[in-house]
Design an enzyme around this catalytic site. Structure first.
Site, PDB file in Angstrom:
ATOM      1  N   LYS A   1       0.840  -1.200   0.000  1.00  0.00           N
ATOM      2  CA  LYS A   1       0.000   0.000   0.000  1.00  0.00           C
ATOM      3  C   LYS A   1       0.876   1.252   0.000  1.00  0.00           C
ATOM      4  O   LYS A   1       2.102   1.170  -0.068  1.00  0.00           O
ATOM      5  CB  LYS A   1      -0.934  -0.026   1.212  1.00  0.00           C
ATOM      6  CG  LYS A   1      -2.051  -1.066   1.085  1.00  0.00           C
ATOM      7  CD  LYS A   1      -3.162  -0.796   2.080  1.00  0.00           C
ATOM      8  CE  LYS A   1      -4.366  -1.657   1.779  1.00  0.00           C
ATOM      9  NZ  LYS A   1      -5.508  -1.312   2.660  1.00  0.00           N
ATOM     10  N   HIS A   2       0.220   2.408   0.079  1.00  0.00           N
ATOM     11  CA  HIS A   2       0.927   3.687   0.031  1.00  0.00           C
ATOM     12  C   HIS A   2       0.815   4.365   1.392  1.00  0.00           C
ATOM     13  O   HIS A   2      -0.252   4.336   2.008  1.00  0.00           O
ATOM     14  CB  HIS A   2       0.324   4.575  -1.057  1.00  0.00           C
ATOM     15  CG  HIS A   2       1.217   5.695  -1.478  1.00  0.00           C
ATOM     16  ND1 HIS A   2       1.473   6.789  -0.679  1.00  0.00           N
ATOM     17  CD2 HIS A   2       1.909   5.898  -2.625  1.00  0.00           C
ATOM     18  CE1 HIS A   2       2.283   7.617  -1.320  1.00  0.00           C
ATOM     19  NE2 HIS A   2       2.565   7.097  -2.505  1.00  0.00           N
ATOM     20  N   ALA A   3       1.915   4.972   1.821  1.00  0.00           N
ATOM     21  CA  ALA A   3       1.920   5.615   3.131  1.00  0.00           C
ATOM     22  C   ALA A   3       1.097   6.898   3.168  1.00  0.00           C
ATOM     23  O   ALA A   3       0.677   7.333   4.243  1.00  0.00           O
ATOM     24  CB  ALA A   3       3.360   5.926   3.549  1.00  0.00           C
ATOM     25  N   ALA A   4       0.843   7.518   2.004  1.00  0.00           N
ATOM     26  CA  ALA A   4       0.199   8.842   2.008  1.00  0.00           C
ATOM     27  C   ALA A   4      -0.970   8.962   1.048  1.00  0.00           C
ATOM     28  O   ALA A   4      -1.480  10.068   0.859  1.00  0.00           O
ATOM     29  CB  ALA A   4       1.247   9.915   1.683  1.00  0.00           C
ATOM     30  N   ILE A   5      -1.392   7.858   0.424  1.00  0.00           N
ATOM     31  CA  ILE A   5      -2.524   7.894  -0.499  1.00  0.00           C
ATOM     32  C   ILE A   5      -3.437   6.710  -0.210  1.00  0.00           C
ATOM     33  O   ILE A   5      -2.964   5.594   0.025  1.00  0.00           O
ATOM     34  CB  ILE A   5      -2.071   7.832  -1.974  1.00  0.00           C
ATOM     35  CG1 ILE A   5      -1.096   8.969  -2.298  1.00  0.00           C
ATOM     36  CG2 ILE A   5      -3.270   7.888  -2.911  1.00  0.00           C
ATOM     37  CD1 ILE A   5      -0.494   8.877  -3.690  1.00  0.00           C
TER      38      ILE A   5
END
Length: 375
Positions: free
Chosen positions: A219-223
């Site tokens: 996954k993405h840390a900021a999206i």
């Protein structure tokens, strides 16, 4: 004619970073003469034996090059090196710290010199040995990669590749500058600097946000939503970049228009804060649909998506096959199928000369220089 035909690159190189840079130059038509140690050669030749008995790293990085073996500490071989540099347009090296300085090479006014190192030519780390994993650690990339419970390195040598790409672009810009000034230049590329540039977003996130970006697996840390989501028969990767796409996902794919205006998910920042809840709701909505159906709905709604492929599946990727992006390249052990250069020069066939055997061109290069063959 390819863009860099007529440019001579001499490379004192090994491993990944410098060979990656010079292979890009060779793909664009430059003549690259690779200098290797007698007997052993570039140590990347022995990393593994998976490609017709040869190293996968070496085959990847060294097509379109000529190989000459030189003991650069031997006066007779040093004469060959000096003669090559006198003719060269570009000299690229990534030897151990200080090795080239100790050689005392004589350069000329039009020569472009690219020095690639782990940590740069000065500072407390200037003499420290650097390999890809170690630079990934020093640049903070390992702390960003993996799962919440366990850090991991990137699956490809990103520090080496980053340094190689900046060396490649540095050579191109220096060649352009030389066209205007008539003079060459010397520049340095540090793996730490190069990979640090690629880690720009987490640097700003941590320095000014007050917390380290969490390790988020795939996954993405900021999206959010951004990553893998389970369907009835597998997993689909979804990437939503803005609130408009989020609304389209809710209305056209999930059949849950109410989620688009739910305060927990109305903005990206809110969605990241409630990612666990959001993931559960997404997977609940997708649970009755096959991956193929979900992908079709996503494509129709204009939502970015992908499936996770193995390397074998990548090799059979329908997009690459349809665009005829594969070609055969010779190696000392037999032909391999190679991906064509990413820079597709329209109307001109790519250069796909074989990967050289160790010292394959030694006699020819010496004869060209008017110097005696190996003793």
């Amino acid at each position: 004619m390819l863009p860099l035909e007529g440019i001579l690159v001499v490379a004192l190189e090994q491993a990944v970073a410098a060979p990656f840079a010079t292979r890009q130059l060779a793909d664009l038509g430059a003549r690259v003469i690779k200098i290797e140690r007698p007997g052993t050669g570039d140590f990347a030749r022995k990393y593994d034996e998976t490609v017709h008995g040869q190293s996968s790293h070496f085959i990847w990085l060294n097509r379109n090059k000529e190989s000459i073996t030189l003991d650069i500490k031997d006066p007779k071989d040093r004469e060959v090196l000096d003669a090559l540099i006198a003719k060269a347009d570009v000299f690229v090296q990534n030897l151990a710290p200080g090795a080239v300085d100790r050689l005392g090479l004589t350069t000329h006014e039009r020569l472009i010199v690219a020095n690639i190192s782990g940590y740069g030519p000065d500072g407390p780390y200037q003499d420290k040995k650097a390999y890809d994993l170690l630079v990934q650690c020093e640049a903070g990339v390992v702390s960003l990669t993996g799962t919440p419970g366990e850090p991991a390195k990137a699956g490809i040598p990103v520090a080496d590749i980053a340094a190689g790409m900046y060396a490649y672009s540095g050579v191109l810009s220096a060649l352009y500058e030389r066209e205007r000034t008539g003079k060459g230049t010397t520049f340095d590329v540090a793996m730490l600097d190069a990979l640090g540039e690629w880690a720009g977003f987490p640097y700003y996130f941590a320095k000014y946000g007050g917390t380290e970006p969490p390790r988020a697996g795939a996954k993405h840390a900021a999206i959010s939503p951004y990553g893998p989501y389970r369907t009835a028969d597998g997993t689909v990767f979804i990437g939503v970049q803005n609130d408009r796409e989020w609304r389209a996902l809710c209305e056209s794919v999930l059949g849950r228009a109410d989620l688009a205006t739910d305060a927990r998910f109305a903005t990206n920042t809110a969605r990241v804060a409630h990612d666990d809840e959001l993931t559960a709701l997404l997977e609940q909505a997708l649970a009755g649909r096959s991956s193929a159906e979900v992908e079709h709905r996503l494509d129709t709604a204009g939502i970015a998506n992908a499936r996770m492929r193995t390397m074998a599946e990548f090799a059979a990727h329908p997009q690459l096959e349809a665009r005829r992006r594969w070609a055969d390249v010779g190696t000392p052990g037999g032909e391999v199928t190679a991906l064509l250069p990413p820079v597709d020069v329209h109307g001109r066939l790519p250069r796909l000369d074989p990967v050289p055997d160790l010292g394959e061109h030694s006699a020819a290069i010496r004869a060209e220089l008017g110097l005696p063959e190996d003793r």
